[in-house]
Design an enzyme around this catalytic site. Structure first.
Site, PDB file in Angstrom:
ATOM      1  N   HIS A  83       7.707  -1.577  26.455  1.00 15.26           N
ATOM      2  CA  HIS A  83       9.059  -1.537  25.891  1.00 15.26           C
ATOM      3  C   HIS A  83       9.100  -0.627  24.655  1.00 15.26           C
ATOM      4  CE1 HIS A  83      13.043  -3.448  25.033  1.00 15.26           C
ATOM      5  NE2 HIS A  83      12.726  -3.120  23.785  1.00 15.26           N
ATOM      6  N   GLU A  84       8.177  -0.855  23.732  1.00 20.48           N
ATOM      7  CA  GLU A  84       8.155  -0.032  22.519  1.00 20.48           C
ATOM      8  C   GLU A  84       7.761   1.404  22.842  1.00 20.48           C
ATOM      9  OE1 GLU A  84       9.528  -1.212  19.986  1.00 20.48           O
ATOM     10  OE2 GLU A  84       9.561  -3.289  20.675  1.00 20.48           O
TER      11      GLU A  84
END
Length: 589
Positions: free
Chosen positions: A355-356
């Site tokens: 996600h990051e």
């Protein structure tokens, strides 16, 4: 001289043409940001560079070696030049804006260090450092001289004849004027109150959450809503929009509350019955693949392998560990991500890293002008990039065909789950009290709940003290869960104590945008899932850069960017279709 600048720009265009010809896997559009930057930089330095005396010889050599005929034309005083060259006011303005950007980046470095590396005893000193830097930054960002320079540059632009350069400059001036006027409209006393309130409200929220006591938090939360409303009222000026739309604009520029209502109503109407069907299914996937003993060093290594394979470039960034995963950018050449790990469960760490990584790839692909135009379009656009990789790539069966052997190598022979078993485990649906722990299918309802509550409070249709009662009732109605305490209910999120009212909707805007991007990406790359299965992510990342990353804030809104790049505005039908098809198949319902 003008003649030298004209020749330098033609030479640079020739180099760019050569690069494009030499790299057929890249679209011409991929070279556009480099072309624009190179041409403007060469032009800006042409008159002071003695090396330009050899430009004609270099051009001739390039022509012969690449069989590209480039005949320097006789330059005239009418040779094109950039608006930055033409307007002294504009040059001065950009210089000041870039100084503000560098100060903001320096503050981000301090903030990152305080979260990841700083010793606890340094908190007070670091707070003083950041406060001093914030004061200098605010002073420069609201300097009255900026207004004069903006007006002068706008006047110069009206007489500028180069259409291509004028369009870019016009957008930069629009963004600069909007930011300056919004900041200037807010009285210093109100800004000071916001800074003070944010600190005290956070401390009050932490204690109230610990005690699971909303009543003790209610007075200061009321102050948070009232102060945020006062700031939004000041920033709105004479614009004919609702107060809540103004709050949204801080996070999702150009997206009105009415537009979000239209999108969210469709999603809620489709998901409530779908979730009910899924939860009543007798064909539930096992989650045993997620549980066991997974050494943290092994998790860190496999996470790094996976996120760099997707496209996160550690030459221009790094990966660290923090209590809460996040991404921060100091420039496109220095983007940091963090994740967190638990030795008895591996997926949350990997999901957070991917996600990051999606956020970080967006930041690494932005232009490095040091201006607002080369920042992310909106929080919804940003979230779409993280969710594209986390969900539409990382939750697919193809991804686990590629990644399962990596997990087995990292965790040992005892980790003997098939790609299909892992796919089922990471996509299992289970209604959660906590938003950040919610699965992909039920998560949107968590966002819609918060959106409707905060909007009703801002619009005067609900009182702050009614939050717990409404929260508990709607969690039961939408997800069928009973909320046992305030800590596990309305006190779980920090956003309202940070006066980030209008932020929550961007999570779901990002989800819907990611699904729409995935639909069109699969149309343009027919072997999308085969590439994922083979660990070939380059073309997918390049597609996202072409459609989203490289544009920065050149569009006024997410809707306008999607319409121009994909042919239609944000349309929730792709998100609804994606979830319906996926979970009806997985749960055989």
């Amino acid at each position: 001289t003008t003649q030298e600048k004209g020749l330098a720009m033609r030479f640079t265009r020739t180099v760019v043409t050569f690069l494009a010809a030499a790299a057929p896997t890249h679209s011409a559009a991929a070279f556009a940001p480099f072309a624009a930057f190179a041409v403007s930089r060469v032009a800006a330095s042409a008159s002071s560079s003695p090396a330009l005396s050899s430009t004609r010889r270099s051009t001739s050599c390039l022509s012969s070696s690449t069989s590209m005929e480039v005949e320097p034309k006789a330059a005239t005083d009418d040779a094109p030049k950039s608006f930055e060259d033409a307007s002294e006011s504009y040059r001065d303005l950009l210089s000041r804006l870039r100084t503000v950007t560098q100060l903001q980046r320096a503050s981000a470095v301090l903030g990152y260090d305080s979260t990841v590396h700083m010793p606890p005893a340094a908190a007070a000193a670091r707070g003083a450092q950041q406060a001093a830097l914030a004061s200098v930054t605010h002073e420069k960002a609201t300097d009255a001289a900026l207004k004069t320079l903006i007006e002068s540059a706008e006047s110069d632009l009206a007489d500028f004849r180069e259409e291509e350069g004028a369009k870019e400059a016009q957008r930069i001036l629009e963004l600069t004027r909007d930011s300056y006027e919004k900041n200037a409209r807010v009285p210093a006393q109100l800004e000071a109150k916001k800074a003070s309130l944010t600190s005290s409200a956070y401390a009050a929220w932490v204690q109230a959450r610990k005690d699971s006591d909303f009543t003790s938090f209610e007075p200061i939360l009321r102050d948070c809503f009232e102060t945020a409303s006062a700031i939004a009222e000041a920033r709105r000026g004479d614009k004919d929009i609702s107060l809540y739309t103004q709050m949204l604009d801080e996070f999702e520029t150009g997206m009105s509350a009415e537009r979000i209502d239209h999108i969210f109503d469709q999603i809620q109407d489709a998901l409530v019955p779908l979730i009910s069907k899924v939860l009543s299914s007798e064909s539930k996937p096992s989650t045993s693949a997620l549980k066991g003993n997974f050494p943290v060093p092994a998790q860190e290594a496999v996470n790094r392998d996976i996120v760099t394979s997707l496209g996160f470039d550690t030459t221009y960034g790094r990966i660290d560990v923090s209590v809460h995963p996040f991404t921060t950018s100091f420039s496109p050449s220095d983007v940091r991500i963090t994740s967190r790990f638990s030795d008895d469960e591996w997926y949350q760490g990997l999901a957070g890293t991917v996600h990051e990584g999606g956020h970080a790839m967006y930041e690494q692909s932005l232009g490095d002008s040091g201006l607002e135009i080369d920042s992310a379009l909106s929080m919804g656009a940003h979230e779409s990039q993280s969710l594209f990789w986390e969900r539409h790539v990382g939750l697919s069966t193809s991804f686990w065909t590629w990644a399962a052997p990596k997990l087995k190598k990292a965790f040992g022979e005892d980790f003997c789950y098939s790609p299909e078993q892992i796919y089922g485990a990471v996509n299992a649906v289970s209604p959660s009290l906590i938003r950040v722990e919610a699965d992909e299918l039920t998560y949107p309802l968590h966002v819609i709940l918060r959106y409707k509550i905060e909007r009703d409070i801002v619009e005067g249709n609900m009182d702050v003290k009614a939050i717990p009662e409404r929260w508990n009732a709607e969690m039961k109605e939408m997800l069928g869960v009973d909320v046992p305490s305030d800590a596990q209910g309305c006190l779980q999120d920090v956003h309202w104590s940070a006066l980030a009212i209008g932020y929550f909707p961007t999570y779901l805007i990002g989800s819907a945008t990611a699904a729409q991007l995935a639909h069109y990406c699969q149309r343009d790359i027919p072997d999308f899932y085969e590439k994922i299965e083979n660990g070939e992510f380059g073309e997918i990342k390049s597609w996202l850069t072409d459609k989203v990353h490289r544009h920065g804030k050149r569009y006024p809104s997410l809707d306008e960017m999607l319409e121009d790049q994909l042919g239609e505005k944000l349309n929730p039908k792709y998100f609804i279709s994606y979830l319906t098809e996926k979970y009806s198949s997985l749960y055989q319902c």
